[in-house]
Design an enzyme around this catalytic site. Structure first.
Site, PDB file in Angstrom:
ATOM      1  N   CYS A   1     -26.757 -10.279 -18.369  1.00 49.52           N
ATOM      2  CA  CYS A   1     -26.059  -9.909 -19.592  1.00 49.52           C
ATOM      3  C   CYS A   1     -26.899 -10.295 -20.808  1.00 49.52           C
ATOM      4  O   CYS A   1     -27.399 -11.417 -20.895  1.00 49.52           O
ATOM      5  CB  CYS A   1     -24.697 -10.603 -19.651  1.00 49.52           C
ATOM      6  SG  CYS A   1     -23.799 -10.345 -21.200  1.00 49.52           S
TER       7      CYS A   1
ATOM      8  N   CYS B   1     -21.918  -7.834 -20.049  1.00 47.97           N
ATOM      9  CA  CYS B   1     -20.730  -8.029 -19.228  1.00 47.97           C
ATOM     10  C   CYS B   1     -19.665  -7.001 -19.583  1.00 47.97           C
ATOM     11  O   CYS B   1     -19.390  -6.747 -20.754  1.00 47.97           O
ATOM     12  CB  CYS B   1     -20.162  -9.428 -19.439  1.00 47.97           C
ATOM     13  SG  CYS B   1     -21.147 -10.767 -18.747  1.00 47.97           S
TER      14      CYS B   1
ATOM     15  N   GLY C   1       0.780  -1.227   0.000  1.00 49.49           N
ATOM     16  CA  GLY C   1       0.000   0.000   0.000  1.00 49.49           C
ATOM     17  C   GLY C   1       0.811   1.276   0.000  1.00 49.49           C
ATOM     18  O   GLY C   1       0.255   2.360  -0.201  1.00 49.49           O
TER      19      GLY C   1
ATOM     20  N   CYS D   1     -17.177 -12.979 -20.989  1.00 47.05           N
ATOM     21  CA  CYS D   1     -18.502 -13.116 -21.596  1.00 47.05           C
ATOM     22  C   CYS D   1     -18.459 -14.078 -22.778  1.00 47.05           C
ATOM     23  O   CYS D   1     -19.317 -14.958 -22.912  1.00 47.05           O
ATOM     24  CB  CYS D   1     -19.003 -11.740 -22.052  1.00 47.05           C
ATOM     25  SG  CYS D   1     -20.691 -11.725 -22.687  1.00 47.05           S
TER      26      CYS D   1
END
Length: 297
Positions: A245, A270, A35, A276
């Site tokens: 979708c 999607c 981080g 997809c």
């Protein structure tokens, strides 16, 4: 696919070896301090700053001759940005590229994390326009570095609280701030809230590159990544309840809202185009098997 041509007259993967070593050293430091934003000497590339130069420098520094690279832009493999970066990688390295998430060893993405769960053998590189999560509340770089050092994040919490007072809930959308390893608040890049949980205790390494801001940071595998939230106002990801979708019928993926040009109605599809297509192919194959089974009776 693997290109049929040899790389042009560039050093392998465009960058000189000294630059690659410097970027890899800074990446190792970022991995060691999850981080934390590590400054690096961002190089000039044949694309404009703000178009993915940070992520591209990470990718070019990481890849070897046996790697396979996938590049996506907001889930799409065929956008102008994704195609341009993919061609640059191909022409300067000659390594293979793919649209299949499972085949890639290095995945460079803008604003999305693939729907398929990544493995420990894969590296995700995210392009970042603004790496500093405190920038909206503090303009001074010197002060934000001090606030990170002192873990003084009161201004961020106050921003969340003001949203609750004004709107009745936390209203932040993409680039929702997260706490990494219980130490640093981090900008996860403008991924949707849907993708935040994919960083938590993930099997893969995630590297973030901001070329214009000259920062690298990281989330190592199996690291805690928690969205900021209050006990009585919890973090919520986008909801697509009752929607699916239009191409593959999925109800478990992040969906983009599109408008039908003929009817003007709102449709959903999607965001991850490769996932997809894979889902559609599986459905078609299953339909063919079922039809064959019925015909043989």
């Amino acid at each position: 696919m693997r290109p049929n041509f040899k790389p042009a007259a560039y050093n392998f993967a465009f960058l000189d070896e000294g630059s690659k070593r410097e970027i890899r050293r800074k990446s190792l430091k970022a991995v060691a301090i999850p981080g934390y934003q590590v400054p690096f000497a961002s190089r000039e590339l044949p694309i404009g700053r703000g178009w993915g130069t940070g992520g591209l420098q990470l990718t070019l520094s990481l890849i070897g001759k046996d790697d396979v690279v996938k590049v996506i832009d907001q889930g799409n493999d065929d956008s102008v940005n994704a195609v341009s970066i993919r061609r640059l990688v191909e022409e300067t390295s000659g390594i293979g590229t793919t649209e299949d998430t499972a085949e890639a060893t290095v995945i460079q993405s803008r604003h999305r994390i693939p729907e398929e769960r990544l493995t420990e053998k894969q590296i995700l590189v995210l392009q970042v326009p603004q790496p500093e999560p405190l920038r909206k509340v503090e303009r001074s770089e010197r002060m934000t570095r001090r606030q990170h050092a002192e873990m003084d994040y009161s201004a961020v919490w106050l921003t969340l609280y003001e949203g609750i007072v004004k709107w009745g809930d936390i209203t932040l959308g993409a680039d929702y701030p997260v706490m990494v390893h219980d130490r640093y608040i981090m900008a996860p890049s403008p991924i949707p809230r849907w993708d935040n949980e994919k960083l938590h205790q993930a099997d893969h390494l995630t590297l973030f590159g901001a070329g214009r801001e000259k920062k690298i940071y990281a989330v190592p595998p199996y690291t805690n990544v928690q969205p900021l939230q209050f006990e009585d106002y919890r973090f919520k990801k986008e909801s697509f309840e009752g929607k699916s979708c239009r191409h593959c019928g999925s109800t478990t993926t992040f969906l983009d809202e599109v408008t039908d040009e003929q009817t003007g109605s709102q449709l959903y599809q999607c965001s991850d185009t490769a996932h997809c297509k894979k889902h559609q192919n599986r459905k078609q194959a299953q339909t063919a098997i079922d039809a064959k089974g019925v015909g043989s009776r």
